[in-house]
Write an enzyme that holds these catalytic residues in place. Structure first.
Site, short mmCIF file in Angstrom:
data_model
loop_
_atom_site.label_atom_id
_atom_site.label_comp_id
_atom_site.label_asym_id
_atom_site.label_seq_id
_atom_site.Cartn_x
_atom_site.Cartn_y
_atom_site.Cartn_z
N ALA A 76 0.83 -1.22 0.00
CA ALA A 76 0.00 0.00 0.00
C ALA A 76 0.85 1.26 0.00
CB ALA A 76 -0.93 -0.01 1.21
N GLU A 126 6.86 2.41 -6.53
CA GLU A 126 8.24 2.92 -6.65
C GLU A 126 9.24 1.81 -6.30
OE1 GLU A 126 7.43 6.43 -4.01
OE2 GLU A 126 8.39 7.52 -5.65
N GLU A 146 -0.82 9.82 -4.59
CA GLU A 146 -0.15 10.88 -3.82
C GLU A 146 -0.96 12.17 -3.83
OE1 GLU A 146 1.38 8.53 -5.42
OE2 GLU A 146 3.25 8.01 -4.42
N GLY A 154 8.22 10.14 -3.72
CA GLY A 154 9.41 10.44 -2.92
C GLY A 154 10.40 9.30 -2.92
C1 1HE Z 1 -2.11 1.77 5.94
C2 1HE Z 1 -1.76 2.06 4.60
C3 1HE Z 1 -0.74 3.03 4.37
C4 1HE Z 1 -3.32 0.59 4.58
N1 1HE Z 1 -0.17 3.60 5.46
N2 1HE Z 1 -1.51 2.35 6.98
N3 1HE Z 1 -0.78 4.79 -0.04
C5 1HE Z 1 -2.12 4.92 -0.14
O1 1HE Z 1 -2.65 6.00 -0.22
C6 1HE Z 1 -2.90 3.64 -0.11
C7 1HE Z 1 -3.69 3.55 1.17
N4 1HE Z 1 -4.31 2.25 1.37
C8 1HE Z 1 -5.42 1.84 0.71
O2 1HE Z 1 -5.91 2.49 -0.20
C9 1HE Z 1 -6.00 0.53 1.12
O3 1HE Z 1 -5.52 0.22 2.41
C10 1HE Z 1 -5.67 -0.64 0.18
C11 1HE Z 1 -6.45 -0.46 -1.14
C12 1HE Z 1 -4.19 -0.76 -0.12
C13 1HE Z 1 -6.13 -1.97 0.84
O4 1HE Z 1 -7.49 -1.90 1.22
P1 1HE Z 1 -8.04 -2.91 2.30
O5 1HE Z 1 -9.54 -2.67 2.40
O6 1HE Z 1 -7.60 -4.28 1.99
O7 1HE Z 1 -7.34 -2.54 3.70
P2 1HE Z 1 -7.63 -1.31 4.70
O8 1HE Z 1 -8.80 -1.67 5.59
O9 1HE Z 1 -7.76 -0.02 3.98
O10 1HE Z 1 -6.30 -1.25 5.55
C14 1HE Z 1 -5.96 -2.23 6.51
C15 1HE Z 1 -5.07 -1.56 7.53
O11 1HE Z 1 -3.88 -1.12 6.88
C16 1HE Z 1 -5.71 -0.30 8.10
O12 1HE Z 1 -5.21 -0.16 9.41
P3 1HE Z 1 -6.11 -0.59 10.70
O13 1HE Z 1 -5.23 -0.31 11.87
O14 1HE Z 1 -7.35 0.25 10.63
O15 1HE Z 1 -6.42 -2.06 10.50
C17 1HE Z 1 -5.12 0.79 7.25
O16 1HE Z 1 -5.11 2.06 7.90
C18 1HE Z 1 -3.72 0.28 7.05
N5 1HE Z 1 -3.07 0.86 5.87
N6 1HE Z 1 -2.52 1.33 3.77
C19 1HE Z 1 -0.55 3.26 6.72
N7 1HE Z 1 -0.33 3.35 3.15
C20 1HE Z 1 8.13 7.74 -0.59
S1 1HE Z 1 6.77 8.54 -1.07
C21 1HE Z 1 5.58 7.40 -1.42
C22 1HE Z 1 4.22 8.04 -1.35
C23 1HE Z 1 3.14 7.02 -1.26
O17 1HE Z 1 3.37 5.85 -1.15
S2 1HE Z 1 1.58 7.67 -1.33
C24 1HE Z 1 0.54 6.29 -1.32
C25 1HE Z 1 0.14 5.89 0.03
#
Ligand code: 1HE
Length: 272
Positions: A76, A126, A146, A154
């Site tokens: 993610a 990335e 992002e 990043g």
């Molecule tokens: C997270 C993250 C995360 C999940 N950081 N905690 N990335 C994103 O913007 C993608 C964000 N994530 C999602 O859109 C979804 O989680 C998924 C589509 C990947 C998966 O969905 P799903 O329904 O299977 O899982 P969920 O219920 O959304 O997430 C499960 C747990 O993982 C939940 O935590 P919980 O404590 O409530 O169980 C979420 O908060 C956690 N989680 N993704 C932190 N990314 C060097 S620069 C790079 C810049 C980027 O990478 S920007 C993209 C960031």
């Protein structure tokens, strides 16, 4: 195909890793697994630094690496929970840390095959882009959300992704928040190969084993010289190519492999 053994024979394949990473050994292939499925393999600092430690300590006998993710998703992306406390200077340092670690993959000791499934998002994409080969299961989907989080690439994505799919496609992903499915990703060049769901790891290991049969110096040239030659001015690139070719040809390994072929012991290049 035999299953990867949980207990590596001989020397361990990795130093002490954070709980979010697991390393296994399969002959001369090492398998690094993102093992934080409860957070969808979101990449926190401990994981990024663990990836660096794994590649830095790779034993000599390992000739290729497979990188994949546990659970329903490859990754993610950036752990968004860790970002809120950064000021501007810390933000730059943090991104530079990702650059250093992903460079250590791209310009490391051995080729890396990424096996992608489910979300391959933001920093997860990335990370995949820093690897040398990408196998995508049918479930894989790609996104750069992002913009919707108020941040930017990043982890080297603005340098590596346009080289894979072009600036225009990266702009589309970032401006529209659209996702590409596995087929689109394959068509545009994000993956090299598709696999059925659940079959990606076996395919990745098979590819890594094939890569591991090449002469190490040839693999080194492909990883380190080829991308730099491709970015050079043509005259400098051609010169660098000649130098690299001469270094490779002059090695004992090349001599013995060429002799094997000429004496009918070398493998033929057959279709398939
Ligand atoms: C997270 C993250 C995360 C999940 N950081 N905690 N990335 C994103 O913007 C993608 C964000 N994530 C999602 O859109 C979804 O989680 C998924 C589509 C990947 C998966 O969905 P799903 O329904 O299977 O899982 P969920 O219920 O959304 O997430 C499960 C747990 O993982 C939940 O935590 P919980 O404590 O409530 O169980 C979420 O908060 C956690 N989680 N993704 C932190 N990314 C060097 S620069 C790079 C810049 C980027 O990478 S920007 C993209 C960031």
């Amino acid at each position: 195909m035999p299953k990867p053994s949980k207990k590596p024979p001989g020397k361990p394949v990795a130093p002490k890793l954070p709980a979010s990473l697991t390393a296994l050994r399969h002959g001369n292939v090492a398998i690094l697994r993102l093992s934080r499925p409860q957070k969808r393999n979101a990449l926190d600092d401990a994981t990024i630094l663990g990836i660096e430690a794994f590649f830095a300590a790779l034993p000599k006998e390992i000739r290729a690496v497979v990188l994949h993710g546990e659970g329903e998703h490859f990754s993610a992306g950036l752990d968004l929970g860790e970002l809120t406390e950064h000021d501007v200077a810390e933000g730059v340092q943090h991104s530079r840390m990702w650059h250093r670690v992903f460079d250590s993959i791209q310009f490391g000791k051995v080729p890396v095959v990424a096996v992608l499934h489910g979300a391959v998002v933001g920093g997860g994409l990335e990370l995949a882009a820093a690897c040398h080969l990408r196998v995508a299961e049918r479930s894989a989907y790609y996104a750069l959300p992002e913009g919707s989080r108020g941040i930017f690439l990043g982890g080297g994505g603005s340098v590596r992704l346009p080289r894979l799919i072009g600036v225009s496609r990266v702009m589309e992903l970032m401006l529209t928040g659209r996702t590409y499915g596995a087929d689109e990703g394959q068509t545009y060049g994000l993956s090299h190969m598709l696999a059925e769901n659940g079959a990606g790891l076996a395919k990745g290991i098979e590819l890594a084993e094939r890569v591991a049969t090449n002469a190490p110096l040839s693999n080194f040239a492909v990883m380190h010289a080829l991308p730099r030659i491709a970015e050079s001015d043509p005259a400098g690139g051609l010169m660098m190519e000649s130098l690299m070719a001469a270094v490779a040809q002059g090695s004992d390994e090349a001599k013995s492999r060429l002799k094997d072929f000429l004496e009918k012991r070398g493998k033929k290049v057959l279709r398939g």
